[in-house]
Design a protein around this motif. Structure first.
Motif, PDB file in Angstrom:
ATOM      1  N   ALA A 184       9.087  18.086  -0.777  1.00 49.65           N
ATOM      2  CA  ALA A 184       7.680  18.064  -1.218  1.00 49.65           C
ATOM      3  C   ALA A 184       7.036  16.724  -0.851  1.00 49.65           C
ATOM      4  N   ASP A 185       5.721  16.626  -1.095  1.00 47.24           N
ATOM      5  CA  ASP A 185       5.025  15.359  -0.844  1.00 47.24           C
ATOM      6  C   ASP A 185       5.474  14.309  -1.856  1.00 47.24           C
ATOM      7  N   PRO A 213      10.495   7.616   0.622  1.00 49.62           N
ATOM      8  CA  PRO A 213      11.240   8.407   1.606  1.00 49.62           C
ATOM      9  C   PRO A 213      12.572   7.716   1.898  1.00 49.62           C
ATOM     10  N   ASP A 214      13.617   8.497   2.152  1.00 58.86           N
ATOM     11  CA  ASP A 214      14.925   7.917   2.441  1.00 58.86           C
ATOM     12  C   ASP A 214      15.034   7.658   3.945  1.00 58.86           C
ATOM     13  N   VAL A 215      14.088   6.880   4.452  1.00 60.08           N
ATOM     14  CA  VAL A 215      14.133   6.479   5.861  1.00 60.08           C
ATOM     15  C   VAL A 215      14.329   4.969   5.904  1.00 60.08           C
ATOM     16  N   VAL A 216      15.005   4.519   6.957  1.00 61.99           N
ATOM     17  CA  VAL A 216      15.311   3.085   7.078  1.00 61.99           C
ATOM     18  C   VAL A 216      14.130   2.405   7.763  1.00 61.99           C
ATOM     19  N   TRP A 217      13.533   1.450   7.076  1.00 58.00           N
ATOM     20  CA  TRP A 217      12.389   0.727   7.639  1.00 58.00           C
ATOM     21  C   TRP A 217      12.860  -0.512   8.376  1.00 58.00           C
ATOM     22  N   PHE A 218      11.963  -1.070   9.195  1.00 56.07           N
ATOM     23  CA  PHE A 218      12.275  -2.324   9.897  1.00 56.07           C
ATOM     24  C   PHE A 218      12.621  -3.388   8.860  1.00 56.07           C
ATOM     25  N   GLY A 219      13.703  -4.092   9.125  1.00 54.93           N
ATOM     26  CA  GLY A 219      14.146  -5.122   8.175  1.00 54.93           C
ATOM     27  C   GLY A 219      15.182  -4.593   7.198  1.00 54.93           C
ATOM     28  N   GLU A 220      15.450  -3.276   7.201  1.00 51.04           N
ATOM     29  CA  GLU A 220      16.462  -2.702   6.310  1.00 51.04           C
ATOM     30  C   GLU A 220      17.726  -2.354   7.114  1.00 51.04           C
ATOM     31  N   MET A 221      18.810  -2.190   6.370  1.00 54.22           N
ATOM     32  CA  MET A 221      20.108  -1.934   7.000  1.00 54.22           C
ATOM     33  C   MET A 221      20.269  -0.433   7.267  1.00 54.22           C
ATOM     34  N   PRO A 222      20.539  -0.036   8.512  1.00 55.66           N
ATOM     35  CA  PRO A 222      20.809   1.385   8.764  1.00 55.66           C
ATOM     36  C   PRO A 222      22.040   1.867   7.989  1.00 55.66           C
ATOM     37  N   TYR A 223      22.153   3.188   7.873  1.00 59.71           N
ATOM     38  CA  TYR A 223      23.261   3.800   7.119  1.00 59.71           C
ATOM     39  C   TYR A 223      24.549   3.888   7.948  1.00 59.71           C
ATOM     40  N   GLU A 224      25.669   3.806   7.245  1.00 64.44           N
ATOM     41  CA  GLU A 224      27.006   4.138   7.774  1.00 64.44           C
ATOM     42  C   GLU A 224      27.409   3.361   9.034  1.00 64.44           C
ATOM     43  N   LEU A 225      27.030   2.077   9.074  1.00 67.79           N
ATOM     44  CA  LEU A 225      27.323   1.290  10.280  1.00 67.79           C
ATOM     45  C   LEU A 225      28.826   1.159  10.536  1.00 67.79           C
ATOM     46  N   ARG A 269       6.897  14.870   7.298  1.00 69.01           N
ATOM     47  CA  ARG A 269       7.817  15.848   6.686  1.00 69.01           C
ATOM     48  C   ARG A 269       7.224  17.247   6.786  1.00 69.01           C
ATOM     49  N   ARG A 270       5.926  17.379   6.495  1.00 66.98           N
ATOM     50  CA  ARG A 270       5.286  18.690   6.596  1.00 66.98           C
ATOM     51  C   ARG A 270       5.362  19.239   8.011  1.00 66.98           C
ATOM     52  N   ALA A 271       5.204  18.332   8.983  1.00 68.37           N
ATOM     53  CA  ALA A 271       5.199  18.781  10.392  1.00 68.37           C
ATOM     54  C   ALA A 271       6.535  19.409  10.783  1.00 68.37           C
ATOM     55  N   LEU A 272       7.604  19.093  10.065  1.00 68.81           N
ATOM     56  CA  LEU A 272       8.915  19.679  10.401  1.00 68.81           C
ATOM     57  C   LEU A 272       8.919  21.191  10.220  1.00 68.81           C
ATOM     58  N   HIS A 273       8.023  21.694   9.351  1.00 63.34           N
ATOM     59  CA  HIS A 273       7.985  23.151   9.140  1.00 63.34           C
ATOM     60  C   HIS A 273       7.525  23.887  10.397  1.00 63.34           C
ATOM     61  N   GLY A 274       6.817  23.177  11.277  1.00 69.23           N
ATOM     62  CA  GLY A 274       6.271  23.843  12.464  1.00 69.23           C
ATOM     63  C   GLY A 274       7.105  23.637  13.716  1.00 69.23           C
ATOM     64  N   VAL A 275       8.293  23.044  13.609  1.00 74.59           N
ATOM     65  CA  VAL A 275       9.080  22.784  14.816  1.00 74.59           C
ATOM     66  C   VAL A 275      10.473  23.427  14.705  1.00 74.59           C
ATOM     67  N   ASP A 310       0.847  -1.196   0.000  1.00 78.74           N
ATOM     68  CA  ASP A 310       0.000   0.000   0.000  1.00 78.74           C
ATOM     69  C   ASP A 310       0.887   1.252   0.000  1.00 78.74           C
ATOM     70  N   PRO A 311       1.541   1.537  -1.137  1.00 81.64           N
ATOM     71  CA  PRO A 311       2.492   2.659  -1.150  1.00 81.64           C
ATOM     72  C   PRO A 311       1.838   3.988  -0.783  1.00 81.64           C
ATOM     73  N   HIS A 312       0.589   4.192  -1.182  1.00 76.01           N
ATOM     74  CA  HIS A 312      -0.054   5.478  -0.936  1.00 76.01           C
ATOM     75  C   HIS A 312      -0.130   5.780   0.569  1.00 76.01           C
ATOM     76  N   THR A 313      -0.581   4.806   1.353  1.00 76.27           N
ATOM     77  CA  THR A 313      -0.696   5.013   2.804  1.00 76.27           C
ATOM     78  C   THR A 313       0.676   5.303   3.414  1.00 76.27           C
ATOM     79  N   VAL A 314       1.687   4.557   2.986  1.00 81.64           N
ATOM     80  CA  VAL A 314       3.020   4.749   3.542  1.00 81.64           C
ATOM     81  C   VAL A 314       3.551   6.133   3.159  1.00 81.64           C
ATOM     82  N   LEU A 315       3.396   6.512   1.895  1.00 81.82           N
ATOM     83  CA  LEU A 315       3.914   7.818   1.456  1.00 81.82           C
ATOM     84  C   LEU A 315       3.195   8.947   2.180  1.00 81.82           C
TER      85      LEU A 315
END
Ligand code: APR
Length: 232
Positions: free
Chosen positions: A125-126, A143-155, A57-63, A45-50
Motif C-alpha cells: 500500500a501507499d 520504504p525498505d530501499v537502500v538510500w545513498f549513504g546507507e549500507m546495502p543488504y547482505e554484503l 510501487r504502484r507502477a509495478l502493478h502495470g509491468v 521532507d518525508p511526504h515527498t520521499v514517500l
C-alpha cells in the motif's frame, strides 16, 4: 559444478517498462538524488520521499517480467543453488519470473521498514498516509530501499558468493554505484570468468572477459542457452 553469480541492474527491467536511473529518460533525470534517495531528504521532507516511492510501487502493478528475467529463472531451475542472483533492483520482477535464490542488495519497493521497531513487513500500500506498523503500531514506516549513504543488504553473503564464483555476469547495470560496481574486479581477482550483457559498454572498473552489447531480452536468453548447452 560451475558456480555462477549474476549481478543485475535497472537495464534488465527496462524492457518491462521500469525506467532506469541514468541516461536521458532515467529516473534521476527528473529528480535530484539528494531530494528523494537519501536519509537527509526523508528527514527534511518525508511526504515527498514517500510519494516518490509510492508512485514507483504502484507502477509495478502495470509491468511484467520480460524474457531476460524468465531465462534466469529457467537457469536456476536447471542448476539450483549454484546460481545466485544479486539484484540492485527494487522491483520484484525476478521473483515474479520464478527466481528464488536472490539477494535484493538495495532493498525492495514491496517491503516497508519500521523506524521504531525495525520490522521489515511485506508492503503493497501507499506509505505517504503514514499507516501504522503491523508489528508495533507506530506510524514510522519508510520504504525498505537502500538510500545513498546507507549500507546495502547482505554484503557478506554476496562477497562470499562472488569470491567463490567460477563465472560472474553483470546484466543491465551502468557500474556507477558501489559496492556493486566493484564485484567484477573482486570476482576476476579470485579467478572468475567475467561476462557483461548490457545495452552499451558500461563504466566497468576492469574490462570483462566477454562483453556483449544489446537488449537484455535477447542477450540473456541466448547466454542462458549457451550455459545450459555447456552443461554448467
Ligand atoms: N538491456 C540491457 N541493458 C540496458 C537496457 C536493456 N534493454 N536498457 C538500459 N540498459 C543499461 C544501460 O545502458 C545502463 O548501462 O542498463 C544500465 C542501467 O544503468 P543505471 O540506470 O545506472 O542503473 P543501475 O546500474 O541499476 O543503477 C545502480 O543506482 O541510483 C542507484 O540504487 C539505484 O540500484 C540503483 C543503482
Amino acid at each position: 559444478m560451475t558456480r555462477l553469480v549474476v549481478l543485475t541492474g535497472a537495464g534488465i527491467s527496462a524492457e518491462s517498462g521500469v525506467p532506469t536511473f541514468r541516461g536521458p529518460d532515467g529516473l534521476w533525470e527528473g529528480h535530484r538524488i539528494e531530494d528523494v534517495a537519501t536519509p537527509e531528504a526523508f528527514e527534511r521532507d518525508p511526504h515527498t520521499v514517500l510519494r516518490f516511492y509510492d508512485e514507483r510501487r504502484r507502477a509495478l502493478h502495470g509491468v511484467e517480467p520480460n524474457p531476460a528475467h524468465t531465462a534466469l529463472a529457467r537457469l536456476e531451475r536447471a542448476i539450483g543453488a549454484d546460481l545466485l542472483i544479486v539484484t540492485q533492483n527494487v522491483d520484484d520482477l525476478h521473483e515474479r519470473a520464478g527466481t528464488r535464490n536472490l539477494v535484493h542488495m538495495h532493498g525492495e519497493l514491496r517491503r516497508a521498514q519500521c523506524l521504531s521497531c525495525g520490522a521489515r513487513p511485506a508492503w503493497d500500500a501507499d506509505l505517504a498516509p503514514r499507516p501504522a506498523c503491523p508489528v508495533c503500531g507506530e506510524r514510522m514506516l519508510r520504504p525498505d530501499v537502500v538510500w545513498f549513504g546507507e549500507m546495502p543488504y547482505e554484503l557478506d553473503r554476496i562477497e562470499q558468493a562472488v569470491v567463490a564464483a567460477d563465472v560472474f555476469v553483470s546484466i543491465g547495470t551502468s557500474g556507477a554505484v558501489y559496492p556493486a560496481a566493484g564485484y567484477v574486479a573482486l570476482a576476476a581477482a579470485f579467478g572468475a570468468r567475467t561476462v557483461e550483457l548490457n545495452l552499451e559498454s558500461s563504466d566497468a572498473l576492469i574490462p570483462f572477459d566477454d562483453a556483449r552489447t544489446g537488449p537484455a531480452s535477447t542477450l540473456v536468453p541466448a547466454w542462458v542457452d549457451e550455459v545450459m548447452r555447456a552443461g554448467a
